[in-house]
Write an enzyme that holds these catalytic residues in place. Structure first.
Site, PDB file in Angstrom:
ATOM      1  N   ARG A  19       0.806  -1.234   0.000  1.00 13.81           N
ATOM      2  CA  ARG A  19       0.000   0.000   0.000  1.00 13.81           C
ATOM      3  C   ARG A  19       0.835   1.279   0.000  1.00 13.81           C
ATOM      4  NH1 ARG A  19      -3.853  -0.688   4.834  1.00 13.81           N
ATOM      5  NH2 ARG A  19      -2.383  -2.308   5.423  1.00 13.81           N
ATOM      6  N   ARG A 442      43.954  42.837 -16.131  1.00 12.44           N
ATOM      7  CA  ARG A 442      42.813  42.929 -17.046  1.00 12.44           C
ATOM      8  C   ARG A 442      43.254  43.721 -18.267  1.00 12.44           C
ATOM      9  NH1 ARG A 442      40.433  46.898 -12.754  1.00 12.44           N
ATOM     10  NH2 ARG A 442      41.223  48.878 -13.537  1.00 12.44           N
TER      11      ARG A 442
END
Ligand code: UD1
Ligand code: MG
Length: 461
Positions: A19, A442
């Site tokens: 179940r 950068r």
């Protein structure tokens, strides 16, 4: 524990749990975070039972895997032919002393309940005891049939008359029995019933026929709470979460809505803490006083200090956070991360295996992994430690005290940044930076005057 020296236990856990409608064996479904079977086995082993035998069948390998760390032996029931056959599969013929038989699908039984059953069994000097309980709605439970108050038999609902079905006293599926009595009676159980199963319950009438001393032990209805469906599983978890929330409130923890607070029993929270709705706190978590945990936070196996703010939507797993730090909203701290005192970890920050120093800050949108960050460091928005290299290994980033990391910077590990260094915004740092240095890595800005105007004048370029 001295009460249990002469006791062994058999846990019945071979059933399919049809179940539940789930591929997982029923007894492995978790109730408030722990499989039902583990809860029962933990209680038995903590009580010091001489041995515990688990009867497994359906999903045997999974049950075996979950049980590997427990002091138990597994016994296979090849075919699920009923509860008596299940007990027989545990091969009780080599057991002695007293045996507790218990179902694997009753997750709300506590250690104290078990101790009570054993002491009742001993003080009533019984050969066999059935633990029973009075229920308003006895549903599918086996009924306790008495004659002039004396126990006569247990009758399963499928085999019961209309009158018998009206009985409110039920069999909880827990038995205490002397080993030699069990071994004498088990072979006599037949399967002449509606289910064509070998019912363990039949040993009651068999014991009475053989003039053994048989009795009942009355238990609270909680003991009878068995899980057969997903709805019952949820109710069992809700019961335990609610109970924990209640205990926390009684010890001075502020809980806004106990019905939507999910704290496992193993968690420790000191008084003065506040838990907002929908927090989920699991495992070996410890939270010290005056800490607040805002809605939708998930915390597992973590140690959190005093006056910490865990803001909404934060996910913490195996981390340690020192006093007065704040984390979140929407932060994710992964295992082996340590957040120093008064440090701040803001929104959309992920950390893994990071030592983050006292009073340091990582306010927004950042990934730090395999890193040691000193004290009073500022990690700008969008910082990333590139810890995973092409060789598929993880490398470490070490950042000293008082370093200022400008926004949108990456550290290609292994790499080390000295104390008081400054990293220019937008840098990809690939070489170590000495103390007090400024590092900028950068592309230089190129500015071309009137560039767009020039483009318009030469449309074909
Ligand atoms: C059983 C009792 C019933 C009692 C109820 C309490 C019998 C015949 N009936 O009914 O009187 O009120 O428990 O919950 O015993 N199991 C096996 N192998 C099997 C069959 C079952 O290991 O062949 C295990 C199941 O995994 C479960 C336990 O035994 O943990 C009980 O089995 P279940 O089928 O749930 O019995 P109930 O019908 O609930
Ligand atoms: Mg059952």
């Amino acid at each position: 524990m001295s009460e249990t020296v002469n006791w062994s236990s058999i846990v019945l856990a071979a059933g399919k749990g049809t179940r539940m409608k789930s591929p997982l064996p029923k007894v492995l479904h978790p109730v408030a975070g722990q499989p039902m079977l583990s809860r029962i086995v933990k209680n038995l082993t903590q009580l010091g039972f001489a041995e515990t035998r688990i009867v497994a069948g359906h999903g045997y390998p999974l049950v075996e895997a979950v049980m590997t760390n427990y002091r138990v032996t597994l016994h296979k029931q090849i075919e699920q032919k009923g509860t008596a056959d299940a007990v027989q599969s545990a091969q009780p013929s080599d057991m002695s002393g007293h045996i507790l038989i218990i179902n694997g699908d009753h997750p709300l039984i506590e250690k104290e309940d078990i101790l009570f059953f054993m002491s009742e069994f001993m003080s009533q000097k019984l050969d066999l005891a059935v633990v029973t309980c009075q229920l308003k709605n006895p549903k599918e439970f086996g009924r306790i049939v008495r004659y002039h108050g004396e126990l006569k038999a247990i009758v399963e609902v499928k085999d019961a008359s209309v009158e018998t079905r009206k009985i409110k006293e039920i069999n909880t599926g827990i038995y205490c029995v002397r080993a030699e009595v069990l071994n004498e009676l088990l072979p006599k159980v037949t399967n002449f019933n509606a289910n064509k199963e070998f019912y363990l319950t039949d040993i009651v009438s068999l014991a009475l026929e053989a003039h053994f001393k048989v009795g009942t032990i009355a238990a609270k209805s909680r003991v009878a709470f068995g899980v057969n469906t997903q709805a019952e599983l949820a109710r069992a978890s809700q019961y335990l979460f609610r109970k924990k929330a209640q205990a926390l409130m009684e010890s001075g923890v502020l809980i806004l809505d106990p019905d939507s607070t999910y704290v496992e029993e193993t968690v420790q929270i000191e008084s003065g803490c506040a838990l907002y709705p929908n927090v989920f706190i699991r495992g070996n978590t410890k939270i010290d006083s005056f800490t607040s945990v805002e809605p939708h936070s998930f915390i597992v196996d973590s140690e959190i200090g005093k006056s910490v703010q865990i803001k909404a939507g934060t996910y913490l797993e195996r981390v340690k956070i020192y006093n007065e730090a704040s984390v979140g909203p929407y932060a994710r701290l992964r295992p082996e991360t340590i957040i120093g005192e008064k440090a701040h970890v803001g929104n959309f920050v992920e950390m893994k295996k990071v030592k983050f120093g006292k009073s340091s800050k990582a306010g927004h949108l950042t990934y730090l992994g395999d890193a040691e960050i000193g004290e009073e460091v500022n990690i700008g928005c969008g910082t990333i430690t590139c810890n995973y290299a092409v060789d598929k290994k993880k490398y470490k980033t070490i950042i000293g005290n008082r370093v200022f990391v400008g926004s949108d910077s990456q550290f290609v590990a292994p790499i080390e940044i000295g104390d008081d260094a400054v990293i220019g915004s937008g840098s990809t740092i690939t070489k170590n930076v000495p103390p007090r240095a400024l590092a900028v890595a950068r592309g230089r800005q190129v500015t071309k005057e009137n560039w767009s105007q020039k483009k318009e004048e030469e449309p074909n370029k």
